[in-house]
Design an enzyme around this catalytic site. Structure first.
Site, mmCIF file in Angstrom:
data_model
loop_
_atom_site.group_PDB
_atom_site.id
_atom_site.type_symbol
_atom_site.label_atom_id
_atom_site.label_comp_id
_atom_site.label_asym_id
_atom_site.label_seq_id
_atom_site.Cartn_x
_atom_site.Cartn_y
_atom_site.Cartn_z
ATOM 1 N N GLY A 111 0.796 -1.217 0.000
ATOM 2 C CA GLY A 111 0.000 0.000 0.000
ATOM 3 C C GLY A 111 0.822 1.256 0.000
ATOM 4 N N CYS A 112 2.131 1.141 -0.051
ATOM 5 C CA CYS A 112 2.994 2.291 0.140
ATOM 6 C C CYS A 112 3.461 2.848 -1.190
ATOM 7 C CB CYS A 112 4.199 1.883 0.978
ATOM 8 S SG CYS A 112 5.228 3.271 1.440
ATOM 9 N N GLY A 113 3.221 4.134 -1.421
ATOM 10 C CA GLY A 113 3.633 4.734 -2.669
ATOM 11 C C GLY A 113 4.701 5.786 -2.527
ATOM 12 N N CYS A 115 7.008 5.763 0.306
ATOM 13 C CA CYS A 115 7.829 5.350 1.428
ATOM 14 C C CYS A 115 9.276 5.799 1.244
ATOM 15 C CB CYS A 115 7.811 3.830 1.590
ATOM 16 S SG CYS A 115 6.170 3.169 1.825
#
Length: 276
Positions: A111-113, A115
Site C-alpha cells: 500500500g505504500c507509494g 515510502c
C-alpha cells in the site's frame, strides 16, 4: 534471467455460507519481495505479484522520473533471489550519474507509494503540464472503460484479491491491462507495458481499480495521460494536483455513475452543460 513463477497459489479453506460449512480450495495471488535496482544499487523493495516484472521495472523507472525513455535502460535482467526477485537495470552513463545524485531508498508494503522519501519537496514534486492533451471522452466512454477493465481482470477473477490498471482508447477498447496486489505496482506495470508497446497515454485514459492518492496522479501525469478514471474516490490533494497539472480526474466510477473532479471539458457528451 529467471523465469517468473505462477502469479497464484492454491490454499485449502472452509467456506461458511448461510450457516453451511464446506471444505475446498481457493486460488490466492502470490506476493513476493521485488527489488528494483539501478547500476547495482537497490532503489526500492516492493511487495508485488511476480508477473510482468520487466514492465514493472521500466514503468517504475519512468513514473519515478529516473528515466525519460525505455531507451535510457541499457540492460534489464530479472534475477531470482531468496524468496523473491531482483529487477536489475543498467542505465546509460549520463542517466546513471544524474540518478546517483538524487538517489533515495524506498522500502514498503504494497500500500505504500511514497515510502522513504526524504523531503516534502520530493513528495510534492513538480509535474509536467497536460493542459494541451486533446483527448475527448463521452460519458458512455467512461462507463465502457470501467466495464471493459473489469472484463479483462483475469487474476482478479481467479483470486478476487488484486488491483488493476488499464489503458482504454475510445472506439478501440482496452489496449493493455496489468494486475498486482499493489495498486502502485499495477500502475507502474501498465506504464512499462505501454512504453514497450508504443501506446501513448495522451491518446486514451488510464483506469485504476483503487482510490486516487496524490502519487497515483503523479504517475499518470508523468506517463503523459490527460484523463485518469478510478472506481474509488480521490484525496483532496490528488484533486488539487490533478487540476494544477491539467489532468481530468474521474472518480467513483461504478455502474452508470461517476464523478468528474477536474478539467470537465474533456468529457464532451452525456454531461450536463452547466458543469462541462
Amino acid at each position: 534471467m529467471a523465469g517468473e513463477p505462477s502469479s497464484t497459489a492454491v490454499a485449502a479453506r472452509i467456506a461458511v455460507r448461510a450457516g453451511v460449512s464446506t471444505p475446498g480450495h481457493r486460488a490466492l495471488p502470490e506476493e513476493v519481495p521485488v527489488a528494483l535496482s539501478f547500476g547495482g544499487t537497490t532503489q526500492a523493495v516492493m511487495m508485488a505479484t511476480p508477473a510482468d516484472l520487466h514492465d514493472f521495472g521500466v514503468g517504475f523507472a519512468l513514473s519515478e522520473a529516473i528515466i525519460r525513455s525505455p531507451s535510457d535502460i541499457v540492460s534489464l535482467e530479472i534475477i531470482e533471489v531468496d524468496q523473491g526477485f531482483d529487477v536489475q537495470m543498467q542505465l546509460a552513463d549520463h542517466i546513471q550519474s544524474a540518478f546517483a545524485a538524487r538517489r533515495r531508498k524506498m522500502a514498503g508494503p504494497v500500500g505504500c507509494g511514497l515510502c522513504g522519501i526524504e523531503s516534502i519537496e520530493e513528495a510534492l514534486r513538480a509535474l509536467p503540464d497536460r493542459e494541451d492533451v486533446t483527448i475527448e471522452f463521452s460519458a458512455e466512454d467512461v462507463r465502457e472503460a470501467v466495464r471493459s477493465l473489469s472484463m479483462h481482470q483475469k487474476l482478479r477473477a481467479e483470486t478476487g484479491a488484486v488491483h488493476a490498471a488499464g489503458f482504454y482508447q475510445p472506439g478501440e477498447g482496452i489496449a493493455c491491462v496489468r494486475e498486482d496486489v499493489g495498486r502502485h505496482n499495477a500502475l507502474d506495470k501498465l506504464i512499462g507495458a505501454m512504453a514497450g508497446s508504443g501506446l501513448r497515454a495522451a491518446e486514451g485514459a488510464i483506469i485504476i481499480t483503487s482510490r486516487v492518492s496524490v502519487d497515483m496522479v503523479q504517475k499518470a501525469v508523468i506517463a503523459g495521460a490527460g484523463l485518469l478514471i478510478a472506481v474509488s474516490a480521490p484525496t483532496a490533494l490528488a484533486v488539487r494536483t490533478a487540476e494544477a497539472a491539467g489532468l481530468t480526474l474521474v472518480g467513483i466510477a461504478r455502474g452508470a455513475d461517476f464523478e468528474i473532479f477536474t478539467r470537465t471539458s474533456r468529457i464532451t457528451q452525456g454531461v450536463a452543460s452547466d458543469v462541462a
